[in-house]
Design a protein around this motif. Structure first.
Motif, PDB file in Angstrom:
ATOM      1  N   UNK A 193       0.818  -1.220   0.000  1.00 22.32           N
ATOM      2  CA  UNK A 193       0.000   0.000   0.000  1.00 22.32           C
ATOM      3  C   UNK A 193       0.855   1.274   0.000  1.00 22.32           C
ATOM      4  N   UNK A 194       2.167   1.095   0.191  1.00 17.20           N
ATOM      5  CA  UNK A 194       3.054   2.270   0.157  1.00 17.20           C
ATOM      6  C   UNK A 194       3.299   2.908   1.514  1.00 17.20           C
ATOM      7  N   UNK A 195       3.005   2.169   2.605  1.00 18.47           N
ATOM      8  CA  UNK A 195       3.317   2.702   3.939  1.00 18.47           C
ATOM      9  C   UNK A 195       4.838   2.731   4.117  1.00 18.47           C
ATOM     10  N   UNK A 196       5.317   3.688   4.898  1.00 23.48           N
ATOM     11  CA  UNK A 196       6.767   3.830   5.086  1.00 23.48           C
ATOM     12  C   UNK A 196       7.329   2.853   6.104  1.00 23.48           C
ATOM     13  N   UNK A 197       6.463   2.346   6.994  1.00 24.21           N
ATOM     14  CA  UNK A 197       6.963   1.442   8.030  1.00 24.21           C
ATOM     15  C   UNK A 197       5.885   0.500   8.523  1.00 24.21           C
ATOM     16  N   UNK A 198       6.338  -0.604   9.098  1.00 24.29           N
ATOM     17  CA  UNK A 198       5.430  -1.576   9.717  1.00 24.29           C
ATOM     18  C   UNK A 198       6.104  -2.067  10.991  1.00 24.29           C
ATOM     19  N   UNK A 199       5.317  -2.274  12.031  1.00 25.42           N
ATOM     20  CA  UNK A 199       5.900  -2.778  13.275  1.00 25.42           C
ATOM     21  C   UNK A 199       5.079  -3.941  13.788  1.00 25.42           C
ATOM     22  N   UNK A 200       5.808  -4.937  14.289  1.00 29.79           N
ATOM     23  CA  UNK A 200       5.169  -6.140  14.836  1.00 29.79           C
ATOM     24  C   UNK A 200       4.516  -5.836  16.181  1.00 29.79           C
ATOM     25  N   UNK A 201       5.196  -5.017  16.998  1.00 27.47           N
ATOM     26  CA  UNK A 201       4.654  -4.692  18.322  1.00 27.47           C
ATOM     27  C   UNK A 201       5.104  -3.291  18.735  1.00 27.47           C
ATOM     28  N   UNK A 202       4.762  -2.911  19.963  1.00 30.33           N
ATOM     29  CA  UNK A 202       5.022  -1.543  20.427  1.00 30.33           C
ATOM     30  C   UNK A 202       6.510  -1.231  20.535  1.00 30.33           C
ATOM     31  N   UNK A 203       7.292  -2.232  20.925  1.00 31.02           N
ATOM     32  CA  UNK A 203       8.738  -2.011  21.074  1.00 31.02           C
ATOM     33  C   UNK A 203       9.334  -1.701  19.703  1.00 31.02           C
ATOM     34  N   UNK A 204       8.943  -2.519  18.727  1.00 33.49           N
ATOM     35  CA  UNK A 204       9.449  -2.316  17.364  1.00 33.49           C
ATOM     36  C   UNK A 204       8.941  -0.992  16.798  1.00 33.49           C
ATOM     37  N   UNK A 205       7.718  -0.616  17.154  1.00 35.49           N
ATOM     38  CA  UNK A 205       7.130   0.633  16.643  1.00 35.49           C
ATOM     39  C   UNK A 205       8.004   1.835  16.985  1.00 35.49           C
ATOM     40  N   UNK A 206       8.525   1.867  18.216  1.00 31.64           N
ATOM     41  CA  UNK A 206       9.382   2.987  18.633  1.00 31.64           C
ATOM     42  C   UNK A 206      10.648   3.026  17.772  1.00 31.64           C
ATOM     43  N   UNK A 207      11.217   1.851  17.519  1.00 35.60           N
ATOM     44  CA  UNK A 207      12.438   1.782  16.694  1.00 35.60           C
ATOM     45  C   UNK A 207      12.161   2.243  15.272  1.00 35.60           C
ATOM     46  N   UNK A 208      11.042   1.769  14.718  1.00 33.83           N
ATOM     47  CA  UNK A 208      10.681   2.118  13.334  1.00 33.83           C
ATOM     48  C   UNK A 208      10.471   3.624  13.210  1.00 33.83           C
ATOM     49  N   UNK A 209       9.773   4.207  14.195  1.00 37.76           N
ATOM     50  CA  UNK A 209       9.528   5.649  14.188  1.00 37.76           C
ATOM     51  C   UNK A 209      10.849   6.414  14.246  1.00 37.76           C
ATOM     52  N   UNK A 210      11.734   5.978  15.147  1.00 41.17           N
ATOM     53  CA  UNK A 210      13.045   6.639  15.262  1.00 41.17           C
ATOM     54  C   UNK A 210      13.770   6.635  13.920  1.00 41.17           C
ATOM     55  N   UNK A 211      13.737   5.478  13.247  1.00 45.89           N
ATOM     56  CA  UNK A 211      14.424   5.356  11.950  1.00 45.89           C
ATOM     57  C   UNK A 211      13.766   6.205  10.872  1.00 45.89           C
ATOM     58  N   UNK A 212      12.447   6.269  10.889  1.00 40.87           N
ATOM     59  CA  UNK A 212      11.732   7.072   9.885  1.00 40.87           C
ATOM     60  C   UNK A 212      12.031   8.559  10.037  1.00 40.87           C
ATOM     61  N   UNK A 213      12.324   8.968  11.266  1.00 42.52           N
ATOM     62  CA  UNK A 213      12.543  10.396  11.541  1.00 42.52           C
ATOM     63  C   UNK A 213      13.985  10.836  11.325  1.00 42.52           C
ATOM     64  N   UNK A 214      14.863   9.872  11.037  1.00 39.08           N
ATOM     65  CA  UNK A 214      16.279  10.220  10.861  1.00 39.08           C
ATOM     66  C   UNK A 214      16.467  11.105   9.646  1.00 39.08           C
TER      67      UNK A 214
END
Length: 214
Positions: A193-214
């Motif tokens: 669908x073109x989403x920039x990130x996907x996370x399996x759980x809340x812990x991963x979500x924080x990591x994915x967000x951090x990486x997306x904001x770099x």
């Protein structure tokens, strides 16, 4: 107690989910000279990080995580009003989060929200069964950097696709990144669908967000 000792105790209280002790300790930390930023990052964020690890290693389950999150919010209620506008936590990225239209399962979303709040981001919670247009309008109004949505039900995945379509149509990408999660989603679906990130759980979500904001 010194400020460091109070912060350590506050961190411990969040990890153990002792809700009643959070507000008094947050007040004590401020009185001892700890800044709101230090309380958020050195006590609350750290605590939610530990909770995230315990959840990942199956030492903690959803009830404990939710209890820790509620405890953290009690402390945040004391600390956030004291934050100076434009301070580090305040200037942190803005994230619009919600459960997509048609889905009312929000436990996962609430945990992700707690972890992201603990990580110092500014969160706008759209709740559950949130109309797609409202998500986009909120992201525009707040100048959000991230739109995070979740779904546990396969029929509601179309709403995520619609969010991507609208983000593109309104020329909000690439400055607004999108992340999806929840039981009905997969990394492959996020790519489709073109989403920039996907996370399996809340812990991963924080990591994915951090990486997306770099």
């Amino acid at each position: 107690m010194s400020a460091e000792e109070v912060l350590e105790k506050l961190s411990d209280v969040v990890i153990k989910g002792k809700i009643k002790e959070a507000k008094p300790l947050a007040e004590e930390a401020l009185a001892a000279g700890a800044t709101p930023e230090v309380i958020i990052f050195d006590a609350l964020s750290k605590a939610m990080g530990v909770v995230g690890q315990k959840y990942e290693s199956k030492q903690y389950f959803l009830p404990q995580v939710l209890l820790a999150a509620q405890t953290m919010y009690q402390a945040l209620d004391v600390v956030l009003p004291k934050l100076k506008a434009g301070s580090s936590a305040d200037a942190a990225a803005k994230i619009v989060i919600g459960v997509v239209e048609g889905d009312v399962h929000d436990i996962g979303k609430n945990i992700v929200k707690a972890m992201l709040t603990g990580a110092g981001y500014t969160i706008f919670d759209m709740g559950r069964d949130c109309p797609t247009k409202n998500v986009i309008d909120k992201a525009k109004a707040e100048g959000a950097s991230i739109v995070a949505t979740s779904s546990l039900m396969t029929p509601t995945l179309a709403a995520m696709k619609e969010i991507e379509r609208l983000l593109a149509e309104e020329n909000l990408k690439p400055q607004v990144k999108s992340i999806i999660g929840g039981g009905a989603t997969t990394k492959d679906f996020a790519g489709q669908i073109g989403a920039d990130g996907w996370a399996y759980d809340a812990v991963e979500a924080v990591e994915v967000v951090k990486n997306l904001l770099k």
